[in-house]
Design an enzyme around this catalytic site. Structure first.
Site, mmCIF file in Angstrom:
data_model
loop_
_atom_site.group_PDB
_atom_site.id
_atom_site.type_symbol
_atom_site.label_atom_id
_atom_site.label_comp_id
_atom_site.label_asym_id
_atom_site.label_seq_id
_atom_site.Cartn_x
_atom_site.Cartn_y
_atom_site.Cartn_z
ATOM 1 N N HIS A 17 0.840 -1.207 0.000
ATOM 2 C CA HIS A 17 0.000 0.000 0.000
ATOM 3 C C HIS A 17 0.872 1.254 0.000
ATOM 4 O O HIS A 17 0.617 2.203 -0.746
ATOM 5 C CB HIS A 17 -0.878 0.057 1.274
ATOM 6 C CG HIS A 17 -1.933 -0.999 1.381
ATOM 7 N ND1 HIS A 17 -2.118 -1.732 2.530
ATOM 8 C CD2 HIS A 17 -2.888 -1.417 0.515
ATOM 9 C CE1 HIS A 17 -3.147 -2.562 2.356
ATOM 10 N NE2 HIS A 17 -3.621 -2.396 1.143
ATOM 11 N N LYS A 41 -17.683 -6.006 8.986
ATOM 12 C CA LYS A 41 -16.416 -6.725 9.086
ATOM 13 C C LYS A 41 -15.632 -6.221 10.286
ATOM 14 O O LYS A 41 -15.257 -5.047 10.336
ATOM 15 C CB LYS A 41 -15.613 -6.455 7.802
ATOM 16 C CG LYS A 41 -14.989 -7.697 7.204
ATOM 17 C CD LYS A 41 -14.484 -7.396 5.811
ATOM 18 C CE LYS A 41 -13.049 -7.793 5.628
ATOM 19 N NZ LYS A 41 -12.548 -7.410 4.306
ATOM 20 N N ARG A 90 -2.031 -6.454 -8.128
ATOM 21 C CA ARG A 90 -0.892 -7.334 -7.845
ATOM 22 C C ARG A 90 -0.736 -8.417 -8.896
ATOM 23 O O ARG A 90 0.365 -8.826 -9.211
ATOM 24 C CB ARG A 90 -1.066 -7.997 -6.466
ATOM 25 C CG ARG A 90 -0.905 -7.039 -5.314
ATOM 26 C CD ARG A 90 -1.397 -7.640 -4.024
ATOM 27 N NE ARG A 90 -2.818 -7.919 -4.104
ATOM 28 C CZ ARG A 90 -3.579 -8.273 -3.082
ATOM 29 N NH1 ARG A 90 -3.037 -8.429 -1.893
ATOM 30 N NH2 ARG A 90 -4.861 -8.482 -3.232
ATOM 31 N N SER A 128 -2.956 -7.648 3.469
ATOM 32 C CA SER A 128 -3.156 -7.410 4.899
ATOM 33 C C SER A 128 -3.534 -8.712 5.602
ATOM 34 O O SER A 128 -3.080 -8.985 6.714
ATOM 35 C CB SER A 128 -4.266 -6.376 5.123
ATOM 36 O OG SER A 128 -3.905 -5.151 4.574
#
Ligand code: PNS
Length: 161
Positions: A17, A41, A90, A128
């Site tokens: 990030h 979440k 990615r 993450s």
């Protein structure tokens, strides 16, 4: 003045990030990191903690700021006078989700553009969630998250275990 929004969950911010933030800050006049408040979440860090952590990490970059947001990203962007969002890619695995999301955002607000930035190769395996897993299982997270937040992650994991 071109303001780009870099949205995400950032639970926690990774070196991948940060790489995207640094590179975007050289392309746009301002970069606003938007941390999503997602009531469905439960994260490792609270939203306020994530915002504080990111603020600390982006301190060297004058044109980068951080805010949390609720609801639709396109509304947050409009409120902050931005019509460009940045997303990191990615691998092809990210592509499908990102394409769908960018088309949905375009439908919600045709004036908004998504700009994709390819992740630097050394960070292409980072997420993450994998970092949280490594931290919970006692692995070393040096090089995966910014050095100044390693102790925050370690402390948080210890407090939950
Ligand atoms: O870091 P993430 O979890 O991949 O980020 C996802 C994020 C925050 C960019 C995305 O979930 C989002 O924009 N949520 C806000 C709700 C929204 O605007 N939804 C419409 C597009 S599907």
């Amino acid at each position: 003045m071109k303001v780009a929004v870099y949205p995400g969950s950032f639970d926690p911010i990774t070196n991948g990030h940060l790489d995207i933030i640094k590179r975007s800050s050289r392309v746009f006049d301002k970069v606003l990191v938007g941390v999503l408040v997602n009531p469905d979440k439960k994260g490792l860090f609270t939203i306020d903690e994530r915002v504080d952590i990111i603020k600390r990490v982006v301190l060297p970059y004058d044109n980068v700021s951080v805010k949390s947001f609720n609801g639709l990203l396109v509304d947050f962007m409009r409120e902050n006078n931005s019509n460009v969002m940045i997303r990191g890619l990615r691998s092809v695995a990210d592509f499908e989700y990102e394409l769908q999301t960018s088309l949905m955002n375009k439908k919600l607000d045709p004036g908004i553009e998504t700009v994709f930035m390819m992740t630097s190769s050394e960070f292409s395996f980072l997420s993450s969630s994998s970092i949280k897993q490594v931290a919970f299982l006692g692995g070393c997270i040096k090089g995966l998250v910014p050095d100044e937040i390693i102790s925050d992650v370690a402390k948080k994991v210890k407090s939950i275990k």
